[in-house]
Design a protein around this motif. Structure first.
Motif, PDB file in Angstrom:
ATOM      1  N   ALA A 219       0.833  -1.209   0.000  1.00  0.00           N
ATOM      2  CA  ALA A 219       0.000   0.000   0.000  1.00  0.00           C
ATOM      3  C   ALA A 219       0.867   1.259   0.000  1.00  0.00           C
ATOM      4  CB  ALA A 219      -0.925  -0.006   1.211  1.00  0.00           C
ATOM      5  N   ILE A 220       1.926   1.258   0.795  1.00  0.00           N
ATOM      6  CA  ILE A 220       2.842   2.404   0.820  1.00  0.00           C
ATOM      7  C   ILE A 220       3.481   2.590  -0.548  1.00  0.00           C
ATOM      8  CG2 ILE A 220       4.962   3.337   1.823  1.00  0.00           C
ATOM      9  CD1 ILE A 220       4.278   1.771   4.395  1.00  0.00           C
ATOM     10  N   TYR A 221       3.928   1.491  -1.156  1.00  0.00           N
ATOM     11  CA  TYR A 221       4.570   1.555  -2.468  1.00  0.00           C
ATOM     12  C   TYR A 221       3.623   2.141  -3.515  1.00  0.00           C
ATOM     13  CZ  TYR A 221       6.775   0.053  -6.824  1.00  0.00           C
ATOM     14  OH  TYR A 221       7.325   0.034  -8.085  1.00  0.00           O
ATOM     15  N   LEU A 222       2.397   1.623  -3.591  1.00  0.00           N
ATOM     16  CA  LEU A 222       1.427   2.118  -4.564  1.00  0.00           C
ATOM     17  C   LEU A 222       1.152   3.600  -4.350  1.00  0.00           C
ATOM     18  CD1 LEU A 222      -1.199  -0.801  -4.572  1.00  0.00           C
ATOM     19  CD2 LEU A 222       0.630  -0.405  -6.223  1.00  0.00           C
ATOM     20  N   ASN A 223       1.048   4.001  -3.097  1.00  0.00           N
ATOM     21  CA  ASN A 223       0.724   5.384  -2.758  1.00  0.00           C
ATOM     22  C   ASN A 223       1.877   6.330  -3.092  1.00  0.00           C
ATOM     23  OD1 ASN A 223      -1.398   7.021  -1.641  1.00  0.00           O
ATOM     24  ND2 ASN A 223      -0.177   7.303   0.204  1.00  0.00           N
ATOM     25  N   GLU A 224       3.076   5.965  -2.659  1.00  0.00           N
ATOM     26  CA  GLU A 224       4.224   6.866  -2.812  1.00  0.00           C
ATOM     27  C   GLU A 224       4.752   6.906  -4.238  1.00  0.00           C
ATOM     28  OE1 GLU A 224       5.318   8.975  -0.486  1.00  0.00           O
ATOM     29  OE2 GLU A 224       3.577   8.240   0.634  1.00  0.00           O
ATOM     30  N   GLU A 225       4.536   5.835  -4.994  1.00  0.00           N
ATOM     31  CA  GLU A 225       5.025   5.799  -6.369  1.00  0.00           C
ATOM     32  C   GLU A 225       4.009   6.353  -7.368  1.00  0.00           C
ATOM     33  OE1 GLU A 225       8.054   4.851  -7.684  1.00  0.00           O
ATOM     34  OE2 GLU A 225       8.775   4.795  -5.606  1.00  0.00           O
ATOM     35  N   GLY A 226       2.875   6.856  -6.866  1.00  0.00           N
ATOM     36  CA  GLY A 226       1.872   7.444  -7.747  1.00  0.00           C
ATOM     37  C   GLY A 226       1.195   6.440  -8.657  1.00  0.00           C
ATOM     38  N   LEU A 227       1.027   5.211  -8.178  1.00  0.00           N
ATOM     39  CA  LEU A 227       0.466   4.152  -9.007  1.00  0.00           C
ATOM     40  C   LEU A 227      -1.041   4.004  -8.868  1.00  0.00           C
ATOM     41  CD1 LEU A 227       3.253   1.464  -8.558  1.00  0.00           C
ATOM     42  CD2 LEU A 227       2.897   3.013 -10.484  1.00  0.00           C
ATOM     43  N   LEU A 228      -1.645   4.758  -7.953  1.00  0.00           N
ATOM     44  CA  LEU A 228      -3.103   4.770  -7.873  1.00  0.00           C
ATOM     45  C   LEU A 228      -3.636   5.587  -9.045  1.00  0.00           C
ATOM     46  CD1 LEU A 228      -3.496   5.395  -4.040  1.00  0.00           C
ATOM     47  CD2 LEU A 228      -3.458   3.202  -5.242  1.00  0.00           C
ATOM     48  N   GLY A 229      -4.898   5.374  -9.402  1.00  0.00           N
ATOM     49  CA  GLY A 229      -5.486   6.049 -10.554  1.00  0.00           C
ATOM     50  C   GLY A 229      -5.246   7.547 -10.557  1.00  0.00           C
ATOM     51  N   GLY A 230      -4.731   8.050 -11.668  1.00  0.00           N
ATOM     52  CA  GLY A 230      -4.479   9.478 -11.785  1.00  0.00           C
ATOM     53  C   GLY A 230      -3.298   9.971 -10.980  1.00  0.00           C
ATOM     54  N   GLY A 231      -2.519   9.037 -10.428  1.00  0.00           N
ATOM     55  CA  GLY A 231      -1.356   9.425  -9.635  1.00  0.00           C
ATOM     56  C   GLY A 231      -1.699  10.049  -8.302  1.00  0.00           C
ATOM     57  N   GLN A 232      -2.963   9.905  -7.887  1.00  0.00           N
ATOM     58  CA  GLN A 232      -3.406  10.514  -6.635  1.00  0.00           C
ATOM     59  C   GLN A 232      -2.828   9.793  -5.427  1.00  0.00           C
ATOM     60  OE1 GLN A 232      -7.728  10.011  -6.613  1.00  0.00           O
ATOM     61  NE2 GLN A 232      -7.451   8.150  -7.791  1.00  0.00           N
ATOM     62  N   LYS A 233      -2.855  10.478  -4.275  1.00  0.00           N
ATOM     63  CA  LYS A 233      -2.383   9.883  -3.023  1.00  0.00           C
ATOM     64  C   LYS A 233      -3.484   9.952  -1.979  1.00  0.00           C
ATOM     65  CE  LYS A 233       2.617  10.554  -3.387  1.00  0.00           C
ATOM     66  NZ  LYS A 233       3.838  11.045  -2.694  1.00  0.00           N
ATOM     67  N   VAL A 234      -3.480   8.958  -1.111  1.00  0.00           N
ATOM     68  CA  VAL A 234      -4.449   8.897  -0.032  1.00  0.00           C
ATOM     69  C   VAL A 234      -3.721   9.101   1.294  1.00  0.00           C
ATOM     70  CG1 VAL A 234      -4.225   6.386   0.326  1.00  0.00           C
ATOM     71  CG2 VAL A 234      -6.389   7.521   0.856  1.00  0.00           C
ATOM     72  N   LYS A 235      -4.436   9.613   2.289  1.00  0.00           N
ATOM     73  CA  LYS A 235      -3.869   9.701   3.634  1.00  0.00           C
ATOM     74  C   LYS A 235      -3.832   8.296   4.210  1.00  0.00           C
ATOM     75  CE  LYS A 235      -4.267  11.976   8.133  1.00  0.00           C
ATOM     76  NZ  LYS A 235      -5.078  12.878   9.003  1.00  0.00           N
ATOM     77  N   ALA A 420      12.956  -5.211  -6.410  1.00  0.00           N
ATOM     78  CA  ALA A 420      13.381  -5.526  -5.042  1.00  0.00           C
ATOM     79  C   ALA A 420      14.215  -4.391  -4.459  1.00  0.00           C
ATOM     80  CB  ALA A 420      14.157  -6.837  -5.022  1.00  0.00           C
ATOM     81  N   GLU A 421      15.071  -3.815  -5.270  1.00  0.00           N
ATOM     82  CA  GLU A 421      15.907  -2.713  -4.805  1.00  0.00           C
ATOM     83  C   GLU A 421      15.074  -1.454  -4.579  1.00  0.00           C
ATOM     84  OE1 GLU A 421      19.293  -1.256  -3.322  1.00  0.00           O
ATOM     85  OE2 GLU A 421      19.096  -3.299  -4.120  1.00  0.00           O
ATOM     86  N   LYS A 422      14.167  -1.183  -5.479  1.00  0.00           N
ATOM     87  CA  LYS A 422      13.345   0.022  -5.405  1.00  0.00           C
ATOM     88  C   LYS A 422      12.441   0.036  -4.189  1.00  0.00           C
ATOM     89  CE  LYS A 422      10.259   2.731  -8.400  1.00  0.00           C
ATOM     90  NZ  LYS A 422       9.548   2.737  -9.713  1.00  0.00           N
ATOM     91  N   THR A 423      11.947  -1.138  -3.796  1.00  0.00           N
ATOM     92  CA  THR A 423      10.982  -1.208  -2.702  1.00  0.00           C
ATOM     93  C   THR A 423      11.623  -1.244  -1.319  1.00  0.00           C
ATOM     94  OG1 THR A 423      10.890  -3.625  -3.018  1.00  0.00           O
ATOM     95  CG2 THR A 423       9.170  -2.306  -4.067  1.00  0.00           C
ATOM     96  N   LYS A 424      12.934  -1.317  -1.250  1.00  0.00           N
ATOM     97  CA  LYS A 424      13.592  -1.382   0.060  1.00  0.00           C
ATOM     98  C   LYS A 424      13.227  -0.210   0.959  1.00  0.00           C
ATOM     99  CE  LYS A 424      17.638  -4.296  -0.855  1.00  0.00           C
ATOM    100  NZ  LYS A 424      19.124  -4.336  -0.987  1.00  0.00           N
TER     101      LYS A 424
END
Length: 430
Positions: A219-235, A420-424
């Protein structure tokens, strides 16, 4: 003589009394459960939240996304825990595949209904709607996710999580993950990323087939990498596990396993799912679904079991063994037919190339039976599903040229090391 007999009698009486005393001290079932809970090396996020007095949810209206795997170590449902938590208002439940209480069979659409035990409204996320709507979230301040994952991209619960995160972001709601272990450990990364244009509910985000993260870390990875729809972020808040290490498989956690779906009855099955599940999309060999060993087998009426086992064994695939097996499925593919094939044993999960095992099996079957090549007789619908699960039509194209793993492996392995390196930096556990 009398003294000796008297002494023996006293000793026997004393022994009987001692035994009675010990018998009286046999722990109750409740005490045994409590001892097992205390002995667990790992405690899930719901227990961390409870230990904190539910502080992060106090005064908030909570929508909970969960299923039967959302339990504490004494098997108490997160639904019931949050429903009874002080100063927490459970206002909505959201049902993924199989429903919040596990009362829907695989593939069935889940209905909007009311949870019989708590009286809380249940909204379906496995039917026409796979993402919470604004109307569903009207009486929710924070969406909480608590589901045991199996660490494999094609398992739909992480798609449910991502879509719910998007909905929370769009509607100004908070999102919380009550973290759980990855049953494959935190170091197992295999497979290429989902390609642009190949997104589906069995491959929603550009991550490897095995991604080596807990639900909270993902969840942190998806959020911080802008991978949610439209690149949005959630609290986002992640309530962490206690005691989990990246080198742990699920058996080492001491936690109880609750099947997340009918064909994942044990944590061992979670290890085998990525080893045969892709091959299973082609409907040309049975992978044990419909028998007592789901995802552990590869069988068909036309296979010479001993010959296939010998050929696979001769490949010396690290961390894997095979034995011949004969079985008759009770339902699903080849129901009621006598099948012959191999049983897969993963002896070293870290060393085994889990997701390539099925391609080695397909390779040997193609060499043994040129008229039974995996893609040759598959319908277009099954081929399309195969491509969705693998995340790219190139997997089928490369492997299908000669049915050789060596032709596929460079493509399949190309993204794993970098991921693997990116997600560390997003990892919460050592």
């Amino acid at each position: 003589m009398t003294g000796i007999l008297s002494g023996l009698l006293l000793a026997i009486v004393a022994g009987c009394t001692s035994g009675a005393s010990e018998s009286a001290q046999v722990p109750s079932a409740e005490e045994k459960t409590s001892a097992a809970v205390e002995a667990a090396a790992v405690r899930p996020g719901i227990e961390t939240l409870r230990d904190d007095g539910f502080e992060q949810l106090k005064g908030k209206r909570v929508g909970l996304i969960t299923n039967p795997t959302g339990v504490d170590n004494s098997l108490r449902s997160t639904i019931d825990i949050l429903n009874e938590a002080p100063d927490v208002q459970l206002t909505a439940l959201f049902a993924p595949e199989h429903g919040v209480r596990g009362d829907y069979v695989a593939g069935a659409s889940v209905a909007n209904e009311v949870d019989a035990k708590t009286g809380v409204k249940v909204y379906s996320l496995h039917g026409k709607t796979k993402k919470p709507t604004a109307d569903m979230l009207r009486n929710v301040d924070v969406l909480v996710y608590d589901i045991q994952d199996i660490g494999c991209r094609s398992y739909t619960f992480i798609s449910t999580m991502g879509k719910a995160m998007e909905a929370a972001a769009e509607n100004g709601k908070e999102f919380m993950v009550l973290d759980r272990p990855n049953p494959l450990g935190g170091n197992k990364v295999e497979g290429s990323l989902v390609e642009k244009g190949m997104e589906s509910f069995v491959g929603q985000y550009p991550i490897p087939y095995l991604y080596g993260l807990t639900p909270g870390e993902l969840a942190i990875y998806l959020n911080e990498e802008g991978l949610l729809g439209g690149g949005q972020k959630v609290k986002l808040t992640v309530i962490p596990l206690q005691g989990w290490k990246r080198n742990m498989d699920f058996a080492q956690t001491g936690m109880p396993w609750v099947l997340p779906s009918p064909h994942i009855p044990s944590s061992e099955t979670a290890i085998l799912y990525p080893a045969t599940g892709i091959m299973g999309e082609l409907d040309y060999v049975s992978i044990g679904v419909g028998y007592t060993l789901p995802f552990k087998l590869a069988g068909a009426p036309w296979i010479d079991a001993q010959k296939l086992a010998d050929r696979l064994t001769s490949l010396e695939i690290p961390g894997v063994m095979f034995r011949p097996i004969h079985y008759k499925p009770f339902y699903a593919l080849f129901k009621g037919e006598n099948l012959h094939g191999v049983e897969v044993y993963v002896t070293d999960m870290e060393a085994a190339p889990l997701s390539l095992i099925q391609f080695y099996i397909m390779q040997e079957l193609a060499a043994m039976y040129p008229n039974h090549k995996g893609f040759a007789n598959a319908t277009q619908a099954r081929l399309n599903m195969f491509d969705k699960v693998t995340g790219s039509p190139k997997v089928r194209q490369l492997f299908g040229k000669a049915y050789k793993v060596d032709d596929l492996k460079p493509f399949w392995d190309k993204d794993a090391k970098a991921f693997a390196e990116k997600t560390k930096k997003y990892q919460l556990y050592e």
